[in-house]
Design a protein around this motif. Structure first.
Motif, PDB file in Angstrom:
ATOM      1  N   VAL A 186      25.175  16.343 -17.632  1.00 19.79           N
ATOM      2  CA  VAL A 186      26.447  15.777 -17.163  1.00 19.79           C
ATOM      3  C   VAL A 186      27.611  16.668 -17.590  1.00 19.79           C
ATOM      4  N   LEU A 187      27.567  17.150 -18.840  1.00 21.14           N
ATOM      5  CA  LEU A 187      28.624  18.030 -19.335  1.00 21.14           C
ATOM      6  C   LEU A 187      28.596  19.380 -18.623  1.00 21.14           C
ATOM      7  N   MET A 188      27.395  19.875 -18.335  1.00 20.85           N
ATOM      8  CA  MET A 188      27.287  21.126 -17.578  1.00 20.85           C
ATOM      9  C   MET A 188      27.905  20.963 -16.191  1.00 20.85           C
ATOM     10  N   HIS A 189      27.670  19.817 -15.589  1.00 18.81           N
ATOM     11  CA  HIS A 189      28.234  19.541 -14.266  1.00 18.81           C
ATOM     12  C   HIS A 189      29.763  19.594 -14.320  1.00 18.81           C
ATOM     13  N   SER A 190      30.338  19.003 -15.348  1.00 15.73           N
ATOM     14  CA  SER A 190      31.796  19.017 -15.524  1.00 15.73           C
ATOM     15  C   SER A 190      32.307  20.428 -15.791  1.00 15.73           C
ATOM     16  N   LEU A 191      31.552  21.196 -16.578  1.00 13.52           N
ATOM     17  CA  LEU A 191      31.952  22.567 -16.898  1.00 13.52           C
ATOM     18  C   LEU A 191      31.988  23.433 -15.648  1.00 13.52           C
ATOM     19  N   PHE A 192      30.948  23.348 -14.827  1.00 18.46           N
ATOM     20  CA  PHE A 192      30.879  24.193 -13.634  1.00 18.46           C
ATOM     21  C   PHE A 192      31.964  23.836 -12.618  1.00 18.46           C
ATOM     22  N   VAL A 193      32.262  22.545 -12.469  1.00 16.32           N
ATOM     23  CA  VAL A 193      33.292  22.164 -11.509  1.00 16.32           C
ATOM     24  C   VAL A 193      34.665  22.614 -12.000  1.00 16.32           C
ATOM     25  N   THR A 194      34.877  22.587 -13.308  1.00 15.32           N
ATOM     26  CA  THR A 194      36.146  23.046 -13.875  1.00 15.32           C
ATOM     27  C   THR A 194      36.313  24.542 -13.669  1.00 15.32           C
ATOM     28  N   CYS A 195      35.257  25.305 -13.932  1.00 13.22           N
ATOM     29  CA  CYS A 195      35.308  26.761 -13.741  1.00 13.22           C
ATOM     30  C   CYS A 195      35.465  27.118 -12.271  1.00 13.22           C
ATOM     31  N   PHE A 196      34.806  26.360 -11.407  1.00 16.43           N
ATOM     32  CA  PHE A 196      34.922  26.595  -9.967  1.00 16.43           C
ATOM     33  C   PHE A 196      36.361  26.430  -9.496  1.00 16.43           C
ATOM     34  N   PHE A 197      36.978  25.324  -9.869  1.00 23.59           N
ATOM     35  CA  PHE A 197      38.332  25.066  -9.401  1.00 23.59           C
ATOM     36  C   PHE A 197      39.324  26.074  -9.977  1.00 23.59           C
ATOM     37  N   ALA A 198      39.165  26.429 -11.251  1.00 21.53           N
ATOM     38  CA  ALA A 198      40.068  27.401 -11.869  1.00 21.53           C
ATOM     39  C   ALA A 198      39.941  28.764 -11.199  1.00 21.53           C
ATOM     40  N   THR A 199      38.710  29.158 -10.884  1.00 26.08           N
ATOM     41  CA  THR A 199      38.499  30.440 -10.199  1.00 26.08           C
ATOM     42  C   THR A 199      39.125  30.439  -8.815  1.00 26.08           C
ATOM     43  N   LEU A 200      38.988  29.326  -8.122  1.00 21.85           N
ATOM     44  CA  LEU A 200      39.555  29.220  -6.783  1.00 21.85           C
ATOM     45  C   LEU A 200      41.080  29.294  -6.831  1.00 21.85           C
ATOM     46  N   THR A 201      41.696  28.660  -7.807  1.00 22.49           N
ATOM     47  CA  THR A 201      43.151  28.735  -7.915  1.00 22.49           C
ATOM     48  C   THR A 201      43.611  30.146  -8.262  1.00 22.49           C
ATOM     49  N   PHE A 202      42.792  30.885  -9.001  1.00 25.93           N
ATOM     50  CA  PHE A 202      43.112  32.285  -9.284  1.00 25.93           C
ATOM     51  C   PHE A 202      43.147  33.101  -7.991  1.00 25.93           C
ATOM     52  N   VAL A 203      42.156  32.895  -7.135  1.00 19.53           N
ATOM     53  CA  VAL A 203      42.121  33.622  -5.864  1.00 19.53           C
ATOM     54  C   VAL A 203      43.335  33.248  -5.014  1.00 19.53           C
ATOM     55  N   VAL A 204      43.710  31.976  -5.023  1.00 26.69           N
ATOM     56  CA  VAL A 204      44.892  31.549  -4.275  1.00 26.69           C
ATOM     57  C   VAL A 204      46.136  32.253  -4.802  1.00 26.69           C
ATOM     58  N   MET A 205      46.289  32.313  -6.109  1.00 28.35           N
ATOM     59  CA  MET A 205      47.450  32.971  -6.701  1.00 28.35           C
ATOM     60  C   MET A 205      47.527  34.435  -6.285  1.00 28.35           C
ATOM     61  N   ILE A 206      46.387  35.119  -6.307  1.00 30.83           N
ATOM     62  CA  ILE A 206      46.357  36.527  -5.923  1.00 30.83           C
ATOM     63  C   ILE A 206      46.619  36.686  -4.431  1.00 30.83           C
ATOM     64  N   ALA A 207      46.025  35.809  -3.616  1.00 30.60           N
ATOM     65  CA  ALA A 207      46.184  35.909  -2.165  1.00 30.60           C
ATOM     66  C   ALA A 207      47.629  35.694  -1.750  1.00 30.60           C
ATOM     67  N   LEU A 208      48.347  34.833  -2.436  1.00 32.40           N
ATOM     68  CA  LEU A 208      49.738  34.559  -2.087  1.00 32.40           C
ATOM     69  C   LEU A 208      50.636  35.774  -2.295  1.00 32.40           C
ATOM     70  N   ARG A 209      50.182  36.741  -3.069  1.00 28.57           N
ATOM     71  CA  ARG A 209      51.003  37.924  -3.336  1.00 28.57           C
ATOM     72  C   ARG A 209      51.092  38.853  -2.143  1.00 28.57           C
ATOM     73  N   ARG A 210      50.284  38.640  -1.133  1.00 31.93           N
ATOM     74  CA  ARG A 210      50.333  39.499   0.053  1.00 31.93           C
ATOM     75  C   ARG A 210      51.741  39.520   0.662  1.00 31.93           C
ATOM     76  N   LYS A 211      52.462  38.412   0.530  1.00 35.62           N
ATOM     77  CA  LYS A 211      53.811  38.339   1.082  1.00 35.62           C
ATOM     78  C   LYS A 211      54.739  39.288   0.339  1.00 35.62           C
ATOM     79  N   GLU A 212      54.557  39.373  -0.991  1.00 45.23           N
ATOM     80  CA  GLU A 212      55.385  40.280  -1.781  1.00 45.23           C
ATOM     81  C   GLU A 212      55.126  41.715  -1.393  1.00 45.23           C
ATOM     82  N   LYS A 213      53.893  42.018  -1.019  1.00 46.57           N
ATOM     83  CA  LYS A 213      53.547  43.384  -0.670  1.00 46.57           C
ATOM     84  C   LYS A 213      54.143  43.796   0.671  1.00 46.57           C
TER      85      LYS A 213
END
Length: 301
Positions: free
Chosen positions: A272-299
């Motif tokens: 159960v804890l592993m399930h929570s850990l993986f979903v937390t890491c998944f969402f954090a990684t996805l938000t990182f990609v979003v943050m990087i992708a949004l920079r295309r406008k600055e470029k």
């Protein structure tokens, strides 16, 4: 001092992640009432004298959450002073402090007043936003102090929106997973891929809640697979985007596997804890990609 700020940021991210996992521990061990209906005190005491397991779990969670709050504020203030002109850093400092405070207030409200399953599930969703914003702030600090250049990908506006919509949809699915747990529907389906021997169970039941979550989660896997194919065909040189997407996909696969094991192990706590850990890491990684992708406008502008 820069080195201290980097280490502080890493420590802060780790402690906030620990808060998320300890929150899952509290929920899945039935320790939510371990300190009674009092907050921030535990049964009216600063340090509880009772030796009950549930009390120790809940008190430890509160203590770590308090430490996380202090670290987040210190990191945010330090980052604002160090990088006063970086808009991304300012946004993440506000976000990290806001969500850690909101998370604490919702936790306190859940203790003092009886909350619905919807509100309790939202508490987990807020904790994910708290960790994601803290982690992104840490990445931004490392980018300023350690990286040679900023991470600005050359991707289309459509792909950027793809990641934004995927992250929003994923948050809804994660919320549905927390709703499954807080309605005691985790074992609504006792097998996989079918649900109690049926492909489509009664949707107005605990099995139905579990089934809907499974279906929504399955769409994330398909969505990510399509995204990976597009990235490999068109943006394979954009390392941060590609690697972030691959890591997110790995996390969601591990999350799915751990979810199946949770069912067949009948809610064994480590899985159960592993399930929570993986979903937390998944969402954090996805938000990182979003943050990087949004920079295309600055470029481009």
């Amino acid at each position: 001092m820069d080195r201290i700020l980097r280490w502080l940021s890493v420590l802060t991210s780790f402690v906030v992640l620990l808060v998320v996992l300890m929150g899952a521990l509290v929920t899945n061990t039935g320790s939510a009432d371990g300190c009674g209906a009092t907050w921030p005190l535990c049964y009216g005491e600063v340090i509880p004298t009772g030796a009950h397991k549930e009390t120790m779990i809940e008190f430890s969670h509160r203590a770590v959450a308090g430490l996380a709050g202090i670290l987040v504020v210190v990191q945010a203030v330090w980052a604002c002073i160090k990088f006063p002109k970086r808009k991304e850093i300012k946004f993440m400092t506000i976000s990290s402090v806001f969500f850690i405070v909101l998370q604490a207030l919702m936790g306190a409200a859940a203790v003092i007043w009886s909350q619905s399953s919807i509100v309790l599930a939202l508490h987990f969703g807020i904790s994910l936003l708290s960790f994601a914003s803290t982690l992104l702030l840490t990445i931004l600090i490392f980018e300023e102090l350690s990286f040679r250049k900023r991470m600005i990908p050359d991707i289309s506006k459509g792909m950027t929106w793809n990641y934004i919509l995927l992250s929003l949809y994923s948050y809804i699915v994660i919320y549905s997973g927390a709703f499954v747990r807080h309605t005691d529907s985790s074992l609504g389906c006792l097998d996989f891929p079918r649900c109690n021997g049926e492909w489509v169970p009664d949707l107005y039941s605990r099995a139905g809640i579990q089934y809907i979550h499974r279906t929504l989660a399955g769409l994330i896997v398909i969505w990510l697979l399509i995204t990976i194919i597009i990235v490999l065909l068109r943006y394979k040189r954009e390392g941060y985007v590609l690697n972030g997407t691959l890591i997110a996909f790995l996390c969601v696969v591990l999350q799915a596997i751990s979810g199946v094991i949770v069912i067949y192990s009948r809610m064994e706590l480590p899985f159960v804890l592993m399930h929570s850990l993986f979903v937390t890491c998944f969402f954090a990684t996805l938000t990182f990609v979003v943050m990087i992708a949004l920079r295309r406008k600055e470029k481009r502008y």
